[in-house]
Design a protein around this motif. Sequence first.
Motif, PDB file in Angstrom:
ATOM      1  N   LEU A 102       0.826  -1.209   0.000  1.00  0.00           N
ATOM      2  CA  LEU A 102       0.000   0.000   0.000  1.00  0.00           C
ATOM      3  C   LEU A 102       0.860   1.259   0.000  1.00  0.00           C
ATOM      4  O   LEU A 102       0.566   2.230  -0.698  1.00  0.00           O
ATOM      5  N   LEU A 103       1.922   1.235   0.781  1.00  0.00           N
ATOM      6  CA  LEU A 103       2.803   2.402   0.879  1.00  0.00           C
ATOM      7  C   LEU A 103       3.542   2.645  -0.430  1.00  0.00           C
ATOM      8  O   LEU A 103       3.849   3.796  -0.777  1.00  0.00           O
ATOM      9  N   ALA A 104       3.817   1.590  -1.172  1.00  0.00           N
ATOM     10  CA  ALA A 104       4.548   1.723  -2.435  1.00  0.00           C
ATOM     11  C   ALA A 104       3.777   2.534  -3.465  1.00  0.00           C
ATOM     12  O   ALA A 104       4.370   3.078  -4.399  1.00  0.00           O
ATOM     13  N   ASP A 105       2.466   2.640  -3.296  1.00  0.00           N
ATOM     14  CA  ASP A 105       1.637   3.391  -4.244  1.00  0.00           C
ATOM     15  C   ASP A 105       1.406   4.830  -3.790  1.00  0.00           C
ATOM     16  O   ASP A 105       0.666   5.570  -4.429  1.00  0.00           O
ATOM     17  N   SER A 106       2.040   5.234  -2.691  1.00  0.00           N
ATOM     18  CA  SER A 106       1.859   6.595  -2.184  1.00  0.00           C
ATOM     19  C   SER A 106       2.498   7.614  -3.122  1.00  0.00           C
ATOM     20  O   SER A 106       3.516   7.339  -3.768  1.00  0.00           O
ATOM     21  N   ASP A 107       1.910   8.813  -3.176  1.00  0.00           N
ATOM     22  CA  ASP A 107       2.545   9.874  -3.948  1.00  0.00           C
ATOM     23  C   ASP A 107       3.758  10.390  -3.166  1.00  0.00           C
ATOM     24  O   ASP A 107       3.867  10.167  -1.956  1.00  0.00           O
ATOM     25  N   PRO A 108       4.695  11.061  -3.827  1.00  0.00           N
ATOM     26  CA  PRO A 108       5.953  11.465  -3.167  1.00  0.00           C
ATOM     27  C   PRO A 108       5.755  12.292  -1.901  1.00  0.00           C
ATOM     28  O   PRO A 108       6.472  12.094  -0.912  1.00  0.00           O
TER      29      PRO A 108
ATOM     30  N   ALA B  53      14.234   1.920  -0.218  1.00  0.00           N
ATOM     31  CA  ALA B  53      14.785   0.847  -1.050  1.00  0.00           C
ATOM     32  C   ALA B  53      13.813  -0.329  -1.128  1.00  0.00           C
ATOM     33  O   ALA B  53      13.617  -0.922  -2.199  1.00  0.00           O
ATOM     34  N   ALA B  54      13.192  -0.662   0.003  1.00  0.00           N
ATOM     35  CA  ALA B  54      12.227  -1.765   0.016  1.00  0.00           C
ATOM     36  C   ALA B  54      11.020  -1.444  -0.854  1.00  0.00           C
ATOM     37  O   ALA B  54      10.507  -2.312  -1.579  1.00  0.00           O
ATOM     38  N   LEU B  55      10.557  -0.204  -0.814  1.00  0.00           N
ATOM     39  CA  LEU B  55       9.405   0.194  -1.622  1.00  0.00           C
ATOM     40  C   LEU B  55       9.743   0.175  -3.113  1.00  0.00           C
ATOM     41  O   LEU B  55       8.896  -0.163  -3.945  1.00  0.00           O
ATOM     42  N   ALA B  56      10.978   0.527  -3.446  1.00  0.00           N
ATOM     43  CA  ALA B  56      11.409   0.445  -4.851  1.00  0.00           C
ATOM     44  C   ALA B  56      11.370  -1.005  -5.330  1.00  0.00           C
ATOM     45  O   ALA B  56      10.965  -1.291  -6.466  1.00  0.00           O
ATOM     46  N   ASP B  57      11.769  -1.932  -4.463  1.00  0.00           N
ATOM     47  CA  ASP B  57      11.702  -3.355  -4.805  1.00  0.00           C
ATOM     48  C   ASP B  57      10.253  -3.796  -5.016  1.00  0.00           C
ATOM     49  O   ASP B  57       9.958  -4.565  -5.940  1.00  0.00           O
ATOM     50  N   VAL B  58       9.354  -3.315  -4.164  1.00  0.00           N
ATOM     51  CA  VAL B  58       7.938  -3.677  -4.289  1.00  0.00           C
ATOM     52  C   VAL B  58       7.385  -3.188  -5.625  1.00  0.00           C
ATOM     53  O   VAL B  58       6.678  -3.920  -6.331  1.00  0.00           O
TER      54      VAL B  58
END
Length: 287
Positions: free
Chosen positions: A146-152, A179-184
């Motif tokens: 869910l956090l990976a789809d957050s706006d900047p 870094a983890a969110l970039a992987d997601v």
Amino acid sequence: MAKASAGRSALSRQILLLDSFSTNQPFLTISQLSRRSGLALSTTHRLMAELTETGLTERLDDRTYRLGVRLWELACRTPGAIGLRETASPYLHDAHAVIRQHVQLGIADGRDVLFLERLSMQDAVVSSTIIGGRLPLHASATGLVLLADSDPDALADFLAGALPSYTDATIHEPRALRAALADVRRQGYAVTDGHIHPSARGVAVPVVGAAGETVAAIGAVVPNDSQPWLHIVQTLRTAAERTTTALRAAARPASDPDASPGGRYRALVHSSDQSMEFLSRDRPIRQ
């Protein structure tokens, strides 16, 4: 000392009282409610009487209170969270029949994942997820999706806050979380080994809404061992894709030939096609 609730409306004070209950303490006395809410004892007594009269709370023989069934009834009418849970339900059950551990559906709410559904097995691995429960977004696989789809801007605000740890494996530094969110985003799924409990592994995938946005995440909690887990990702993806298909059908007007029968009700109720067609009709109400 002035109460923190000074200047609040009657409704906001009642919400303070309702928020005083938790899964760990579902039964509270008037004194406990007063302390937890910051309301005066007399105010607490009066407002709890009103809440009990309307069925939002219930008073037991031992003079403790609990949340009332009326709250559940009202919650079941919400077309957002409950509608999403209804729509995803058959596909969650399909995934659960394959994975045979914990399968869950969560949405982002503030800094947390709010879990709308959780299916479990008696002998499943340890999990802290409960229906209606919360976990910080950064600490679970469901939350990372869910956090990976957050706006900047939203992500920057999140990273500026506290990132509490549950275990040594929990991500608690902003750089590591980025870094983890970039992987997601690159993989299309999240895996967390021992982030909440050392014995548990979280796996989650996004559920995409009608407009292409991430509206929820479907996750699983399985043993954190040497067993392969990529097949779990595919099982969850199948459930998520089917949920997305159902959500897109629900977003169309009932007149659309590609919409499911009773399409305008799909956001609130999910049942068999014949049931949905029946619910879509305008029926006279008997007096």
